[in-house]
Design a protein around this motif. Structure first.
Motif, PDB file in Angstrom:
ATOM      1  N   GLU A 106       0.825  -1.205   0.000  1.00 38.87           N
ATOM      2  CA  GLU A 106       0.000   0.000   0.000  1.00 38.87           C
ATOM      3  C   GLU A 106       0.862   1.259   0.000  1.00 38.87           C
ATOM      4  OE1 GLU A 106      -2.724  -0.100   3.213  1.00 38.87           O
ATOM      5  OE2 GLU A 106      -3.616  -2.038   2.657  1.00 38.87           O
ATOM      6  N   LEU A 107       0.311   2.291  -0.589  1.00 39.07           N
ATOM      7  CA  LEU A 107       0.992   3.580  -0.634  1.00 39.07           C
ATOM      8  C   LEU A 107       0.926   4.226   0.747  1.00 39.07           C
ATOM      9  CD1 LEU A 107       2.373   5.731  -2.411  1.00 39.07           C
ATOM     10  CD2 LEU A 107       0.107   6.648  -2.919  1.00 39.07           C
ATOM     11  N   GLN A 108       2.080   4.579   1.297  1.00 37.94           N
ATOM     12  CA  GLN A 108       2.145   5.137   2.651  1.00 37.94           C
ATOM     13  C   GLN A 108       2.796   6.525   2.618  1.00 37.94           C
ATOM     14  OE1 GLN A 108       0.781   3.666   5.236  1.00 37.94           O
ATOM     15  NE2 GLN A 108       0.377   1.653   4.290  1.00 37.94           N
ATOM     16  N   GLY A 109       2.516   7.284   3.677  1.00 39.39           N
ATOM     17  CA  GLY A 109       3.210   8.564   3.872  1.00 39.39           C
ATOM     18  C   GLY A 109       2.743   9.688   2.984  1.00 39.39           C
ATOM     19  N   GLN A 110       1.554   9.557   2.357  1.00 40.82           N
ATOM     20  CA  GLN A 110       1.026  10.619   1.505  1.00 40.82           C
ATOM     21  C   GLN A 110      -0.211  11.209   2.166  1.00 40.82           C
ATOM     22  OE1 GLN A 110       2.223  11.968  -1.198  1.00 40.82           O
ATOM     23  NE2 GLN A 110       3.967  10.572  -1.490  1.00 40.82           N
ATOM     24  N   ARG A 111      -0.141  12.481   2.494  1.00 37.75           N
ATOM     25  CA  ARG A 111      -1.226  13.133   3.238  1.00 37.75           C
ATOM     26  C   ARG A 111      -2.525  13.153   2.429  1.00 37.75           C
ATOM     27  NH1 ARG A 111      -2.823  18.158   2.811  1.00 37.75           N
ATOM     28  NH2 ARG A 111      -0.990  18.643   1.555  1.00 37.75           N
ATOM     29  N   LEU A 112      -2.439  13.502   1.139  1.00 36.83           N
ATOM     30  CA  LEU A 112      -3.653  13.561   0.322  1.00 36.83           C
ATOM     31  C   LEU A 112      -4.237  12.167   0.099  1.00 36.83           C
ATOM     32  CD1 LEU A 112      -2.732  16.284  -2.335  1.00 36.83           C
ATOM     33  CD2 LEU A 112      -4.185  16.512  -0.320  1.00 36.83           C
ATOM     34  N   ALA A 113      -3.394  11.155  -0.021  1.00 31.20           N
ATOM     35  CA  ALA A 113      -3.899   9.786  -0.182  1.00 31.20           C
ATOM     36  C   ALA A 113      -4.655   9.342   1.064  1.00 31.20           C
ATOM     37  CB  ALA A 113      -2.743   8.837  -0.478  1.00 31.20           C
ATOM     38  N   ALA A 114      -4.097   9.652   2.242  1.00 28.44           N
ATOM     39  CA  ALA A 114      -4.788   9.297   3.487  1.00 28.44           C
ATOM     40  C   ALA A 114      -6.107  10.038   3.606  1.00 28.44           C
ATOM     41  CB  ALA A 114      -3.886   9.618   4.674  1.00 28.44           C
ATOM     42  N   ARG A 135     -12.287  -2.565   2.746  1.00 34.04           N
ATOM     43  CA  ARG A 135     -10.870  -2.207   2.781  1.00 34.04           C
ATOM     44  C   ARG A 135     -10.577  -1.264   1.609  1.00 34.04           C
ATOM     45  NH1 ARG A 135      -7.869  -7.936   4.411  1.00 34.04           N
ATOM     46  NH2 ARG A 135      -9.331  -8.458   6.110  1.00 34.04           N
ATOM     47  N   VAL A 136      -9.946  -0.123   1.941  1.00 36.49           N
ATOM     48  CA  VAL A 136      -9.638   0.904   0.937  1.00 36.49           C
ATOM     49  C   VAL A 136      -8.156   1.256   1.063  1.00 36.49           C
ATOM     50  CG1 VAL A 136     -10.177   3.197   0.055  1.00 36.49           C
ATOM     51  CG2 VAL A 136     -11.970   1.812   1.124  1.00 36.49           C
ATOM     52  N   ALA A 137      -7.478   1.324  -0.086  1.00 29.33           N
ATOM     53  CA  ALA A 137      -6.047   1.658  -0.076  1.00 29.33           C
ATOM     54  C   ALA A 137      -5.634   2.151  -1.462  1.00 29.33           C
ATOM     55  CB  ALA A 137      -5.217   0.440   0.332  1.00 29.33           C
ATOM     56  N   ALA A 171       0.372   6.657 -12.225  1.00 28.32           N
ATOM     57  CA  ALA A 171      -0.475   7.307 -11.226  1.00 28.32           C
ATOM     58  C   ALA A 171      -0.947   6.256 -10.218  1.00 28.32           C
ATOM     59  CB  ALA A 171      -1.679   7.960 -11.899  1.00 28.32           C
ATOM     60  N   PRO A 172      -1.141   6.647  -8.965  1.00 27.70           N
ATOM     61  CA  PRO A 172      -1.608   5.683  -7.962  1.00 27.70           C
ATOM     62  C   PRO A 172      -3.036   5.229  -8.245  1.00 27.70           C
ATOM     63  CG  PRO A 172      -1.620   7.884  -7.061  1.00 27.70           C
ATOM     64  CD  PRO A 172      -0.960   7.993  -8.391  1.00 27.70           C
ATOM     65  N   ILE A 173      -3.308   3.971  -7.918  1.00 23.45           N
ATOM     66  CA  ILE A 173      -4.629   3.382  -8.179  1.00 23.45           C
ATOM     67  C   ILE A 173      -5.350   3.172  -6.854  1.00 23.45           C
ATOM     68  CG2 ILE A 173      -5.813   1.353  -9.093  1.00 23.45           C
ATOM     69  CD1 ILE A 173      -3.548   1.013 -11.075  1.00 23.45           C
ATOM     70  N   LEU A 174      -6.607   3.592  -6.819  1.00 22.43           N
ATOM     71  CA  LEU A 174      -7.443   3.395  -5.633  1.00 22.43           C
ATOM     72  C   LEU A 174      -8.044   1.986  -5.687  1.00 22.43           C
ATOM     73  CD1 LEU A 174      -8.901   4.498  -3.093  1.00 22.43           C
ATOM     74  CD2 LEU A 174     -10.734   5.286  -4.637  1.00 22.43           C
ATOM     75  N   VAL A 175      -7.863   1.222  -4.615  1.00 18.92           N
ATOM     76  CA  VAL A 175      -8.348  -0.157  -4.549  1.00 18.92           C
ATOM     77  C   VAL A 175      -9.387  -0.247  -3.423  1.00 18.92           C
ATOM     78  CG1 VAL A 175      -7.733  -2.583  -4.276  1.00 18.92           C
ATOM     79  CG2 VAL A 175      -6.128  -0.991  -5.361  1.00 18.92           C
ATOM     80  N   LEU A 187     -13.206  -6.894  -5.792  1.00 16.70           N
ATOM     81  CA  LEU A 187     -12.103  -5.913  -5.845  1.00 16.70           C
ATOM     82  C   LEU A 187     -12.396  -4.933  -6.959  1.00 16.70           C
ATOM     83  CD1 LEU A 187      -8.306  -6.467  -5.569  1.00 16.70           C
ATOM     84  CD2 LEU A 187      -9.197  -5.229  -7.549  1.00 16.70           C
ATOM     85  N   LEU A 188     -12.442  -3.657  -6.607  1.00 15.44           N
ATOM     86  CA  LEU A 188     -12.617  -2.563  -7.570  1.00 15.44           C
ATOM     87  C   LEU A 188     -11.358  -1.700  -7.573  1.00 15.44           C
ATOM     88  CD1 LEU A 188     -16.264  -1.429  -6.694  1.00 15.44           C
ATOM     89  CD2 LEU A 188     -15.542  -2.976  -8.532  1.00 15.44           C
ATOM     90  N   ALA A 189     -10.836  -1.429  -8.757  1.00 16.10           N
ATOM     91  CA  ALA A 189      -9.633  -0.588  -8.897  1.00 16.10           C
ATOM     92  C   ALA A 189      -9.930   0.530  -9.884  1.00 16.10           C
ATOM     93  CB  ALA A 189      -8.447  -1.419  -9.369  1.00 16.10           C
ATOM     94  N   THR A 190      -9.520   1.740  -9.563  1.00 15.19           N
ATOM     95  CA  THR A 190      -9.784   2.881 -10.438  1.00 15.19           C
ATOM     96  C   THR A 190      -8.787   3.998 -10.154  1.00 15.19           C
ATOM     97  OG1 THR A 190     -11.472   4.424 -11.214  1.00 15.19           O
ATOM     98  CG2 THR A 190     -11.371   4.006  -8.843  1.00 15.19           C
TER      99      THR A 190
END
Length: 495
Positions: A106-114, A135-137, A171-175, A187-190
């Motif tokens: 999972e992508l960590q340490g990103q304020r906007l992602a959190a 579960r969202v990441a 670009a990061p993918i929302l799962v 599982l949905l990814a976008t």
């Protein structure tokens, strides 16, 4: 701010006006850029957070509709629907069914992602309270495992073309994973509506740093040009003042620059014209006084010869001789102070050695050891300085010792007599005109007390210094400090 801080700041700053103004301008530009970046970053963060929140809610609502659609169908239809989505499109999500939630980095340490994950979770739970597990990441495409051992980048392009971008700039993918039924995970990814939304929180990007660096370089270049252009007339004025102080021909001042400089240049020209006029008037005055006084002095001497009393005649002659000596000394003082010469290399061994030999031929005891050193000085004026100091040493001491040695880029010449010395409190008084101590008057009645003052003035005009101190073993030491002939002199103006 206290004087101590001003002194520290003055020591830390460059010594030239151009350097100081350049440093001040650069600091001002950098400070303004930092403040501007801080303000811009605050506004940028607020805008990025608002956009991310809105986008996360939009994606969450779309995901909720997708989940409700799958929940409304029998589980046996799910593979068929998913295959139709892959072949025909029509949805923003890549969907797949797994027996258990997949694990990925999972992508960590990103304020906007959190922030986005938080709002997606909140919206989904509010719209789908019946979902058992959610579960969202976020994950990078090359690290997103969508099923056992399958990475999303390994899938056919027509399956994932709407959720993966170029490999050069991914670009990061929302799962989103949720349990539809036991052992049945959707599982949905976008992508987010703005795939590169994470860059909205970066206020010091490479492009912005490059822009600010170019801006700073242009401002610095223009500032240095303007400061140099503005300070050039001041530098010329400084050189002219130094040349005038040394009695050398003064270069013409530039007739350009600010109104204040032009006014200063005119005032300087008028001042130096007045000073030259005063000097010329002084020379003419002393020459006229000398000429006018010699005739009556000679007449008085002739009349003194007519006196019958030998004692009275002798007293008259002594008084007239003293008056004549004073006139000659005053005139010599004026002439010595107006010597105009250029600085040249002078070999000390040749000059001082010859003066020492002449003194020995006259019966004096003078010692000097060859040093092989040369100084940058005015020949006639420097010879006059050494002559005055040597005469004083021989008049007031039993013998004289002369030595020369280098100290850095300067040469020190010491002339020591073996007389009784001088009281420490009276050392500075010896440079004043017509000041003579009791010991001096008893040893040399013909002196007028002008030699040391003339010597110091001449040395100052050559960039040198003259100091007096008592020797530890007795006697007075006259110490000359002057530049070596190997160094370029900038003699200070006479004060």
């Amino acid at each position: 701010m206290s004087e101590r801080w001003y002194r520290r700041l003055d020591a830390a700053m460059p010594q030239t006006l151009m350097g100081r103004m350049s440093v001040a301008l650069v600091l001002a530009v950098i400070l303004s850029q930092l403040v501007g970046n801080w303000i811009w970053s605050g506004q940028g963060r607020a805008t990025a957070e608002l956009e991310t929140t809105s986008a996360a809610e939009s994606v969450a609502n779309s995901a909720a509709a997708e989940v409700r659609f799958f929940r409304s169908l029998p589980a046996s239809y799910h593979p068929t629907i998913i295959q139709q989505f892959r072949d025909m499109g029509g949805t923003r999500f890549f969907a797949t069914i797994n027996r258990a939630p997949t694990r990925f980095t999972e992508l960590q340490g990103q304020r906007l992602a959190a922030l986005a994950i938080q709002h997606v979770n909140t919206t989904l739970k509010a719209t789908m309270p019946a979902v058992r597990d959610l579960r969202v990441a976020f994950a990078w495409p090359d690290q997103l495992q969508v099923s056992d051992g399958v990475i999303i980048t390994d899938l056919p392009d027509n399956w994932v073309r709407h959720i993966t971008l170029s490999k050069e700039k991914p670009a990061p993918i929302l799962v989103i994973q949720c349990e539809l039924a036991p052992g049945h995970w959707l599982l949905l990814a976008t992508l987010m509506p703005n795939p590169y939304f994470l860059e909205g929180g970066q206020w010091l990007t490479s492009e912005r740093l490059l822009l600010q660096g170019v801006t700073l370089a242009f401002v610095l270049a223009v500032a240095i040009f303007v400061v140099r252009w503005s300070t050039y007339p001041l530098a010329e004025l400084s050189h002219a003042a130094e040349a005038f102080g040394r009695g050398e021909p003064m270069p013409a001042l530039p007739r350009m620059g600010s109104k204040e400089f032009l006014s200063t240049a005119r005032a300087f020209d008028e001042m130096q014209a007045r000073i030259r006029g005063y000097i010329d008037d002084r020379e003419r005055l002393f020459i006229g006084i000398s000429h006018d006084l010699r005739t009556p002095i000679m007449r008085l001497k002739l009349r003194a010869e007519l006196l019958d009393e030998d004692a009275a005649r002798e007293e008259f002659h002594e008084d007239l001789d003293e008056l004549d000596a004073m006139v000659k000394a005053a005139l010599q003082h004026v002439r010595d102070n107006t010597i105009h010469e250029n600085l040249t290399a002078i070999r000390l061994d040749a000059l001082i050695g010859r003066m020492a030999r002449d003194a020995r031929l006259a019966g004096h005891h003078v010692s000097y050891a060859d040093s092989g050193l040369s100084v940058a000085a005015k020949p006639v004026a420097f010879k006059r300085v050494i002559g005055n100091l040597l005469d004083n040493a021989l008049h007031y001491g039993t013998r004289a010792e002369i030595s020369a040695y280098p100290v850095g880029d300067r040469i020190v010449i010491e002339i020591r007599d073996h007389g009784p010395g001088v009281p420490p409190e009276a050392l500075d008084l010896l440079f004043e005109p017509y000041v003579r101590l009791d010991h001096g008057r008893s040893r040399n009645n013909g002196g007028m007390g002008l030699g040391l003052g003339i010597a110091r003035w001449l040395l100052q005009s050559m960039g040198g210094k003259l100091r007096l101190h008592n020797h530890a073993d007795g006697g007075l030491v006259a110490s000359i400090e002057i530049a070596s002939s190997d160094q370029q002199l900038r003699a200070p103006s006479v004060k």
